[in-house]
Motif scaffolding. Structure first.
Motif, PDB file in Angstrom:
ATOM      1  N   SER A  47       0.807  -1.221   0.000  1.00  0.00           N
ATOM      2  CA  SER A  47       0.000   0.000   0.000  1.00  0.00           C
ATOM      3  C   SER A  47       0.842   1.274   0.000  1.00  0.00           C
ATOM      4  CB  SER A  47      -0.979  -0.005   1.176  1.00  0.00           C
ATOM      5  OG  SER A  47      -0.292  -0.102   2.410  1.00  0.00           O
ATOM      6  N   PRO A  48       2.007   1.323   0.680  1.00  0.00           N
ATOM      7  CA  PRO A  48       2.829   2.538   0.560  1.00  0.00           C
ATOM      8  C   PRO A  48       3.266   2.823  -0.877  1.00  0.00           C
ATOM      9  CG  PRO A  48       3.527   1.252   2.461  1.00  0.00           C
ATOM     10  CD  PRO A  48       2.554   0.400   1.697  1.00  0.00           C
ATOM     11  N   ILE A  49       3.438   1.771  -1.686  1.00  0.00           N
ATOM     12  CA  ILE A  49       3.806   1.978  -3.086  1.00  0.00           C
ATOM     13  C   ILE A  49       2.656   2.639  -3.831  1.00  0.00           C
ATOM     14  CG2 ILE A  49       4.571   0.845  -5.202  1.00  0.00           C
ATOM     15  CD1 ILE A  49       5.730  -1.387  -3.534  1.00  0.00           C
ATOM     16  N   VAL A  50       1.418   2.224  -3.509  1.00  0.00           N
ATOM     17  CA  VAL A  50       0.241   2.838  -4.131  1.00  0.00           C
ATOM     18  C   VAL A  50       0.169   4.321  -3.792  1.00  0.00           C
ATOM     19  CG1 VAL A  50      -2.285   2.845  -4.195  1.00  0.00           C
ATOM     20  CG2 VAL A  50      -1.046   0.675  -4.178  1.00  0.00           C
ATOM     21  N   HIS A  51       0.367   4.642  -2.509  1.00  0.00           N
ATOM     22  CA  HIS A  51       0.319   6.048  -2.094  1.00  0.00           C
ATOM     23  C   HIS A  51       1.462   6.845  -2.709  1.00  0.00           C
ATOM     24  CE1 HIS A  51      -2.986   5.153   0.491  1.00  0.00           C
ATOM     25  NE2 HIS A  51      -2.283   4.393   1.315  1.00  0.00           N
ATOM     26  N   SER A  61      -6.578   4.291  -9.799  1.00  0.00           N
ATOM     27  CA  SER A  61      -6.819   2.973 -10.386  1.00  0.00           C
ATOM     28  C   SER A  61      -5.588   2.449 -11.109  1.00  0.00           C
ATOM     29  CB  SER A  61      -7.999   3.041 -11.356  1.00  0.00           C
ATOM     30  OG  SER A  61      -7.757   4.011 -12.373  1.00  0.00           O
ATOM     31  N   ILE A  62      -4.861   3.350 -11.788  1.00  0.00           N
ATOM     32  CA  ILE A  62      -3.654   2.924 -12.506  1.00  0.00           C
ATOM     33  C   ILE A  62      -2.561   2.524 -11.524  1.00  0.00           C
ATOM     34  CG2 ILE A  62      -1.824   3.674 -14.068  1.00  0.00           C
ATOM     35  CD1 ILE A  62      -3.821   5.450 -15.458  1.00  0.00           C
ATOM     36  N   SER A  63      -2.390   3.301 -10.449  1.00  0.00           N
ATOM     37  CA  SER A  63      -1.359   2.974  -9.456  1.00  0.00           C
ATOM     38  C   SER A  63      -1.638   1.622  -8.806  1.00  0.00           C
ATOM     39  CB  SER A  63      -1.285   4.075  -8.396  1.00  0.00           C
ATOM     40  OG  SER A  63      -2.518   4.184  -7.704  1.00  0.00           O
ATOM     41  N   VAL A  64      -2.913   1.364  -8.480  1.00  0.00           N
ATOM     42  CA  VAL A  64      -3.265   0.064  -7.903  1.00  0.00           C
ATOM     43  C   VAL A  64      -3.034  -1.046  -8.916  1.00  0.00           C
ATOM     44  CG1 VAL A  64      -5.157  -1.344  -7.014  1.00  0.00           C
ATOM     45  CG2 VAL A  64      -4.913   1.023  -6.270  1.00  0.00           C
ATOM     46  N   GLY A  65      -3.400  -0.809 -10.180  1.00  0.00           N
ATOM     47  CA  GLY A  65      -3.182  -1.810 -11.217  1.00  0.00           C
ATOM     48  C   GLY A  65      -1.724  -2.160 -11.407  1.00  0.00           C
ATOM     49  N   LEU A  66      -0.855  -1.144 -11.381  1.00  0.00           N
ATOM     50  CA  LEU A  66       0.583  -1.386 -11.534  1.00  0.00           C
ATOM     51  C   LEU A  66       1.117  -2.239 -10.387  1.00  0.00           C
ATOM     52  CD1 LEU A  66       1.816   2.139 -12.705  1.00  0.00           C
ATOM     53  CD2 LEU A  66       1.618   0.065 -14.092  1.00  0.00           C
ATOM     54  N   VAL A  67       0.680  -1.923  -9.168  1.00  0.00           N
ATOM     55  CA  VAL A  67       1.137  -2.690  -8.004  1.00  0.00           C
ATOM     56  C   VAL A  67       0.610  -4.120  -8.060  1.00  0.00           C
ATOM     57  CG1 VAL A  67       1.031  -2.873  -5.491  1.00  0.00           C
ATOM     58  CG2 VAL A  67       1.397  -0.651  -6.560  1.00  0.00           C
ATOM     59  N   ILE A  68      -0.627  -4.292  -8.474  1.00  0.00           N
ATOM     60  CA  ILE A  68      -1.202  -5.635  -8.578  1.00  0.00           C
ATOM     61  C   ILE A  68      -0.448  -6.456  -9.629  1.00  0.00           C
ATOM     62  CG2 ILE A  68      -3.243  -6.932  -9.280  1.00  0.00           C
ATOM     63  CD1 ILE A  68      -4.940  -4.738  -8.012  1.00  0.00           C
ATOM     64  N   ILE A  69      -0.139  -5.831 -10.766  1.00  0.00           N
ATOM     65  CA  ILE A  69       0.626  -6.534 -11.808  1.00  0.00           C
ATOM     66  C   ILE A  69       1.989  -6.965 -11.261  1.00  0.00           C
ATOM     67  CG2 ILE A  69       1.818  -6.231 -14.019  1.00  0.00           C
ATOM     68  CD1 ILE A  69      -0.507  -4.441 -14.874  1.00  0.00           C
ATOM     69  N   PHE A  70       2.653  -6.061 -10.527  1.00  0.00           N
ATOM     70  CA  PHE A  70       3.949  -6.402  -9.924  1.00  0.00           C
ATOM     71  C   PHE A  70       3.785  -7.563  -8.945  1.00  0.00           C
ATOM     72  CE2 PHE A  70       6.797  -5.939  -6.261  1.00  0.00           C
ATOM     73  CZ  PHE A  70       8.020  -6.091  -6.878  1.00  0.00           C
ATOM     74  N   LEU A  71       2.722  -7.529  -8.135  1.00  0.00           N
ATOM     75  CA  LEU A  71       2.480  -8.594  -7.155  1.00  0.00           C
ATOM     76  C   LEU A  71       2.251  -9.924  -7.850  1.00  0.00           C
ATOM     77  CD1 LEU A  71       1.983  -9.489  -4.235  1.00  0.00           C
ATOM     78  CD2 LEU A  71      -0.386  -8.733  -4.481  1.00  0.00           C
ATOM     79  N   THR A 148      -1.941 -21.631  -2.078  1.00  0.00           N
ATOM     80  CA  THR A 148      -2.803 -20.564  -1.548  1.00  0.00           C
ATOM     81  C   THR A 148      -2.390 -19.188  -2.060  1.00  0.00           C
ATOM     82  OG1 THR A 148      -1.407 -20.256   0.420  1.00  0.00           O
ATOM     83  CG2 THR A 148      -3.149 -21.891   0.560  1.00  0.00           C
ATOM     84  N   ILE A 149      -1.333 -19.130  -2.877  1.00  0.00           N
ATOM     85  CA  ILE A 149      -0.843 -17.833  -3.326  1.00  0.00           C
ATOM     86  C   ILE A 149      -1.885 -17.109  -4.167  1.00  0.00           C
ATOM     87  CG2 ILE A 149       0.835 -16.730  -4.873  1.00  0.00           C
ATOM     88  CD1 ILE A 149       2.958 -18.521  -3.773  1.00  0.00           C
ATOM     89  N   ALA A 150      -2.599 -17.838  -5.019  1.00  0.00           N
ATOM     90  CA  ALA A 150      -3.611 -17.207  -5.873  1.00  0.00           C
ATOM     91  C   ALA A 150      -4.673 -16.501  -5.024  1.00  0.00           C
ATOM     92  CB  ALA A 150      -4.259 -18.243  -6.785  1.00  0.00           C
ATOM     93  N   LEU A 151      -5.128 -17.172  -3.968  1.00  0.00           N
ATOM     94  CA  LEU A 151      -6.126 -16.563  -3.090  1.00  0.00           C
ATOM     95  C   LEU A 151      -5.561 -15.329  -2.396  1.00  0.00           C
ATOM     96  CD1 LEU A 151      -8.874 -16.597  -1.697  1.00  0.00           C
ATOM     97  CD2 LEU A 151      -7.932 -18.210  -0.024  1.00  0.00           C
ATOM     98  N   ILE A 152      -4.304 -15.412  -1.959  1.00  0.00           N
ATOM     99  CA  ILE A 152      -3.675 -14.270  -1.299  1.00  0.00           C
ATOM    100  C   ILE A 152      -3.557 -13.087  -2.249  1.00  0.00           C
ATOM    101  CG2 ILE A 152      -1.539 -13.444  -0.240  1.00  0.00           C
ATOM    102  CD1 ILE A 152      -1.130 -16.253   0.880  1.00  0.00           C
ATOM    103  N   VAL A 153      -3.144 -13.349  -3.492  1.00  0.00           N
ATOM    104  CA  VAL A 153      -2.995 -12.276  -4.477  1.00  0.00           C
ATOM    105  C   VAL A 153      -4.340 -11.610  -4.758  1.00  0.00           C
ATOM    106  CG1 VAL A 153      -2.449 -11.785  -6.893  1.00  0.00           C
ATOM    107  CG2 VAL A 153      -0.931 -13.244  -5.547  1.00  0.00           C
ATOM    108  N   ILE A 154      -5.392 -12.410  -4.928  1.00  0.00           N
ATOM    109  CA  ILE A 154      -6.720 -11.858  -5.217  1.00  0.00           C
ATOM    110  C   ILE A 154      -7.221 -11.012  -4.048  1.00  0.00           C
ATOM    111  CG2 ILE A 154      -9.136 -12.454  -5.625  1.00  0.00           C
ATOM    112  CD1 ILE A 154      -8.148 -14.924  -7.145  1.00  0.00           C
ATOM    113  N   THR A 155      -7.080 -11.529  -2.831  1.00  0.00           N
ATOM    114  CA  THR A 155      -7.534 -10.781  -1.657  1.00  0.00           C
ATOM    115  C   THR A 155      -6.750  -9.492  -1.492  1.00  0.00           C
ATOM    116  OG1 THR A 155      -8.062 -12.902  -0.591  1.00  0.00           O
ATOM    117  CG2 THR A 155      -7.999 -10.937   0.809  1.00  0.00           C
ATOM    118  N   THR A 156      -5.424  -9.566  -1.691  1.00  0.00           N
ATOM    119  CA  THR A 156      -4.592  -8.364  -1.588  1.00  0.00           C
ATOM    120  C   THR A 156      -4.992  -7.339  -2.635  1.00  0.00           C
ATOM    121  OG1 THR A 156      -2.750  -9.728  -0.795  1.00  0.00           O
ATOM    122  CG2 THR A 156      -2.228  -7.511  -1.555  1.00  0.00           C
ATOM    123  N   ALA A 157      -5.326  -7.805  -3.829  1.00  0.00           N
ATOM    124  CA  ALA A 157      -5.735  -6.891  -4.895  1.00  0.00           C
ATOM    125  C   ALA A 157      -6.984  -6.108  -4.499  1.00  0.00           C
ATOM    126  CB  ALA A 157      -5.985  -7.668  -6.187  1.00  0.00           C
TER     127      ALA A 157
END
Length: 342
Positions: A47-51, A61-71, A148-157
């Motif tokens: 989240s600090p990267i998003v901010h 939305s773009i900042s969150v998308g970039l972080v999600i792609i990186f994750l 369980t990584i897929a579930l973690i990534v989706i929830t984090t997103a």
């Protein structure tokens, strides 16, 4: 006065009973709690990267998308690294077992042949089998955790999607409660600072270990560096667990001298990280006594399994901060603090 004195044992009994019930309940739903906890901590890390991107005028939305792609890229790379290395290692395990048997046969030549030493030979073989089993177990556990990584990534997103508006929502809800707002901010800041500093130092330790093993031409050096990064979240025990596989491979390749050299190198990196780098960055932010830190590993490991040991310290910090939020339980939080004077 008597009422207060009598209320202390009653309070201890009440809190102890509640803790036992809560422990049993969390253990029963541990498979659900583990991905939730990991998602929350991943959210706190990213989240600090998003901010930061938002402060650079990048739309939310773009900042969150970039972080999600990186994750997602990081998660896929980690799974591929562990899976590929595990498959390669599985094909070489018979060779490693042969080498280990040869090493013990060489040791046996220097042992007297009397019956009293037969037990020593058996112990040596058992130790060797245990170390090989431990190495395979560590990797297999990491592979199973990857499911369980897929579930973690989706929830984090989803958590990150709401990251931009969360602070403002929180301030609007509790703007009439300045004390609560101050505690929430302090709680979040301390926890995020610890997680970020621990992640940064673990990354340095993992990279340093991987470079050391690459120089020593140890098999799967990148994997052992990643394992060092991951197990670095486990204080005291993580270093020993991460050092077992590369030291074993160094023993097979270079003999005892090589194994000792690799062990010393990894130990020096660990000393630099834990005794110099991490304390200088964390300062007094981790106010937990060493005994509480050590006991928390067993407690959260019992409640959540092996994954619980990875996040034992952040979870214990959360418990301490919750206890600090009430006058009735603040004394428990004080007992959890380190006894060293500032």
């Amino acid at each position: 006065m008597d009422t207060d004195d009598n209320s202390v044992p009653a309070s201890i009994l009440l809190y102890g009973t509640a803790a036992v019930i809560l422990t049993i309940g969390m253990r029963e739903i541990g498979s659900i709690l583990v991905p939730i906890f990991f998602s929350i901590f991943a959210f706190l890390i990213f989240s600090p990267i998003v901010h930061w991107l938002q402060r650079k005028k990048v739309p939310g939305s773009i900042s969150v998308g970039l972080v999600i792609i990186f994750l997602i890229i990081f998660a896929i790379a980690a799974v591929l690294l562990v899976t590929g290395s595990l498959l390669q290692l599985s094909t070489q395990i018979p060779e490693y077992q042969t080498q280990l048997t040869s090493i013990f046969e060489n040791i046996e030549r220097y042992l007297p042949s009397s019956g009293q030493y037969s037990s020593i030979e058996g112990i040596l073989r058992d130790v060797g089998a245990f170390l090989l089993g431990l190495t395979v177990g560590i990797l297999t556990g990491a592979l199973n955790a990857g499911t369980t990584i897929a579930l973690i990534v989706i929830t984090t997103a989803f958590l990150l999607l709401d990251a931009a508006g969360a602070p403002k929502k929180l301030e609007r809800e509790i703007e009439d409660q300045p004390v609560l707002l101050l505690r929430v901010r302090e709680f979040g800041r301390s926890l995020v600072d610890f997680i970020l500093i621990r992640t940064e130092t673990n990354l340095i330790g993992g990279i340093g270990t991987a470079i050391l093993l690459l120089i020593g031409r140890i098999d799967f050096a990148i994997l052992w560096g990643f394992l060092t990064f991951l197990l670095g979240y486990i204080p005291y025990l993580g270093f020993f667990l991460a050092a077992v596989p590369p030291v074993l491979l160094a023993l097979f390749k270079y003999g005892a001298i090589g194994a000792i050299a690799v062990l010393v190198g990894i130990w020096l990196i660990n000393v630099l990280i834990e005794n110099v780098l991490f304390p200088s960055l964390a300062g007094k932010s981790l106010k937990l006594s060493p005994s509480i830190v050590f006991l928390s590993l067993f407690y959260w490991g019992y409640v959540l399994g092996g994954s619980g040991a990875l996040i034992a310290i952040p979870l214990t910090m959360v418990v301490k901060m919750i206890l600090e939020s009430s006058d009735n339980t603040r004394w428990m939080a004080k007992l959890m603090e380190s006894g060293s004077k500032e």
